[in-house]
Design a protein around this motif. Structure first.
Motif, PDB file in Angstrom:
ATOM      1  N   GLY A  62       0.819  -1.217   0.000  1.00  0.00           N
ATOM      2  CA  GLY A  62       0.000   0.000   0.000  1.00  0.00           C
ATOM      3  C   GLY A  62       0.849   1.261   0.000  1.00  0.00           C
ATOM      4  N   CYS A  63       1.909   1.261   0.804  1.00  0.00           N
ATOM      5  CA  CYS A  63       2.821   2.416   0.828  1.00  0.00           C
ATOM      6  C   CYS A  63       3.478   2.600  -0.537  1.00  0.00           C
ATOM      7  N   ILE A  64       3.897   1.509  -1.142  1.00  0.00           N
ATOM      8  CA  ILE A  64       4.521   1.571  -2.469  1.00  0.00           C
ATOM      9  C   ILE A  64       3.547   2.168  -3.476  1.00  0.00           C
ATOM     10  N   HIS A  65       2.294   1.758  -3.433  1.00  0.00           N
ATOM     11  CA  HIS A  65       1.285   2.299  -4.357  1.00  0.00           C
ATOM     12  C   HIS A  65       1.109   3.805  -4.165  1.00  0.00           C
ATOM     13  N   VAL A  66       1.067   4.245  -2.928  1.00  0.00           N
ATOM     14  CA  VAL A  66       0.913   5.679  -2.657  1.00  0.00           C
ATOM     15  C   VAL A  66       2.113   6.440  -3.207  1.00  0.00           C
ATOM     16  N   TRP A  67       3.319   5.944  -2.918  1.00  0.00           N
ATOM     17  CA  TRP A  67       4.519   6.633  -3.390  1.00  0.00           C
ATOM     18  C   TRP A  67       4.599   6.640  -4.912  1.00  0.00           C
ATOM     19  N   ASN A  68       4.213   5.550  -5.546  1.00  0.00           N
ATOM     20  CA  ASN A  68       4.210   5.511  -7.016  1.00  0.00           C
ATOM     21  C   ASN A  68       3.165   6.464  -7.593  1.00  0.00           C
ATOM     22  N   SER A  69       2.038   6.601  -6.914  1.00  0.00           N
ATOM     23  CA  SER A  69       1.008   7.552  -7.365  1.00  0.00           C
ATOM     24  C   SER A  69       1.525   8.984  -7.275  1.00  0.00           C
ATOM     25  N   ARG A  83      13.506   7.215  -5.323  1.00  0.00           N
ATOM     26  CA  ARG A  83      12.825   6.438  -6.380  1.00  0.00           C
ATOM     27  C   ARG A  83      13.472   5.059  -6.528  1.00  0.00           C
ATOM     28  N   LYS A  84      14.803   5.014  -6.475  1.00  0.00           N
ATOM     29  CA  LYS A  84      15.519   3.752  -6.599  1.00  0.00           C
ATOM     30  C   LYS A  84      15.181   2.826  -5.425  1.00  0.00           C
ATOM     31  N   ASN A  85      15.156   3.368  -4.211  1.00  0.00           N
ATOM     32  CA  ASN A  85      14.831   2.554  -3.032  1.00  0.00           C
ATOM     33  C   ASN A  85      13.392   2.059  -3.059  1.00  0.00           C
ATOM     34  N   ILE A  86      12.476   2.887  -3.539  1.00  0.00           N
ATOM     35  CA  ILE A  86      11.076   2.452  -3.659  1.00  0.00           C
ATOM     36  C   ILE A  86      10.977   1.315  -4.671  1.00  0.00           C
ATOM     37  N   ALA A  87      11.686   1.438  -5.784  1.00  0.00           N
ATOM     38  CA  ALA A  87      11.685   0.380  -6.803  1.00  0.00           C
ATOM     39  C   ALA A  87      12.274  -0.917  -6.240  1.00  0.00           C
ATOM     40  N   GLN A  88      13.326  -0.799  -5.452  1.00  0.00           N
ATOM     41  CA  GLN A  88      13.929  -1.990  -4.841  1.00  0.00           C
ATOM     42  C   GLN A  88      12.979  -2.625  -3.828  1.00  0.00           C
ATOM     43  N   LEU A  89      12.289  -1.801  -3.069  1.00  0.00           N
ATOM     44  CA  LEU A  89      11.311  -2.315  -2.117  1.00  0.00           C
ATOM     45  C   LEU A  89      10.192  -3.051  -2.855  1.00  0.00           C
ATOM     46  N   LYS A  90       9.726  -2.470  -3.942  1.00  0.00           N
ATOM     47  CA  LYS A  90       8.668  -3.109  -4.743  1.00  0.00           C
ATOM     48  C   LYS A  90       9.136  -4.461  -5.275  1.00  0.00           C
ATOM     49  N   THR A  91      10.373  -4.526  -5.734  1.00  0.00           N
ATOM     50  CA  THR A  91      10.922  -5.785  -6.235  1.00  0.00           C
ATOM     51  C   THR A  91      10.973  -6.837  -5.135  1.00  0.00           C
ATOM     52  N   LEU A  92      11.374  -6.430  -3.935  1.00  0.00           N
ATOM     53  CA  LEU A  92      11.420  -7.364  -2.811  1.00  0.00           C
ATOM     54  C   LEU A  92      10.027  -7.872  -2.448  1.00  0.00           C
ATOM     55  N   VAL A  93       9.063  -6.956  -2.364  1.00  0.00           N
ATOM     56  CA  VAL A  93       7.694  -7.353  -1.999  1.00  0.00           C
ATOM     57  C   VAL A  93       7.086  -8.233  -3.087  1.00  0.00           C
ATOM     58  N   ASP A  94       7.277  -7.839  -4.345  1.00  0.00           N
ATOM     59  CA  ASP A  94       6.717  -8.632  -5.448  1.00  0.00           C
ATOM     60  C   ASP A  94       7.356 -10.021  -5.534  1.00  0.00           C
TER      61      ASP A  94
END
Length: 144
Positions: A62-69, A83-94
């Motif tokens: 949910g946090c990732i979605h908000v930040w991407n929005s 942005r890079k850290n958010i992308a890395q977090l998304k990769t880990l969660v996915d």
């Protein structure tokens, strides 16, 4: 040989055999019951643990979605590092192995996700943390 001592030996032998057979029967009954209750308890614990992991990962997603929005609305809202850290977090969660319940790396993966989340929050200078359903419920109960 004295017939009385022979009767006494037969009586004692039958008592010992009866005791052993009752012990064995009790063991077998207890073992069967343990298998059934162990499976039920294991299922309950697994369901609870799985729910908690899913809930926590949902929070991060949910946090990732908000930040991407935010980034879609304003691409310059965050630094390239954030942005890079958010992308890395998304990769880990996915990449979390939902369909591999016996994966031995699950704890390590969760720790990596938590760490990356803390890095993103620190870079954004926000205080967010996953508190879980149970701690949130207990805090709500204290407020009442």
């Amino acid at each position: 040989m004295d017939p009385k001592s022979n009767n006494l030996n037969d009586f004692l032998e039958e008592s010992v055999l009866l005791d052993e057979s009752q012990y064995q029967q009790g063991f077998e009954d207890g073992y069967k019951d343990g298998l059934v209750s162990g499976k039920e308890e294991g299922r309950d614990v697994g369901l609870s643990a799985g729910f908690q992991v899913g809930e926590e990962l949902g929070f991060y997603q949910g946090c990732i979605h908000v930040w991407n929005s935010v980034m879609q609305i304003d691409p310059d809202a965050f630094t390239s590092r954030v942005r890079k850290n958010i992308a890395q977090l998304k990769t880990l969660v996915d990449g979390f192995p939902f369909m591999e319940p016996e994966n031995e790396n699950v704890q390590e993966l969760m720790e990596n996700i938590r760490l990356k989340f803390r890095v993103v929050c620190a870079n954004l200078r926000v205080r967010l943390e996953y508190e879980g359903q149970f701690s949130t419920l207990s805090k709500d109960a204290e407020d009442m």
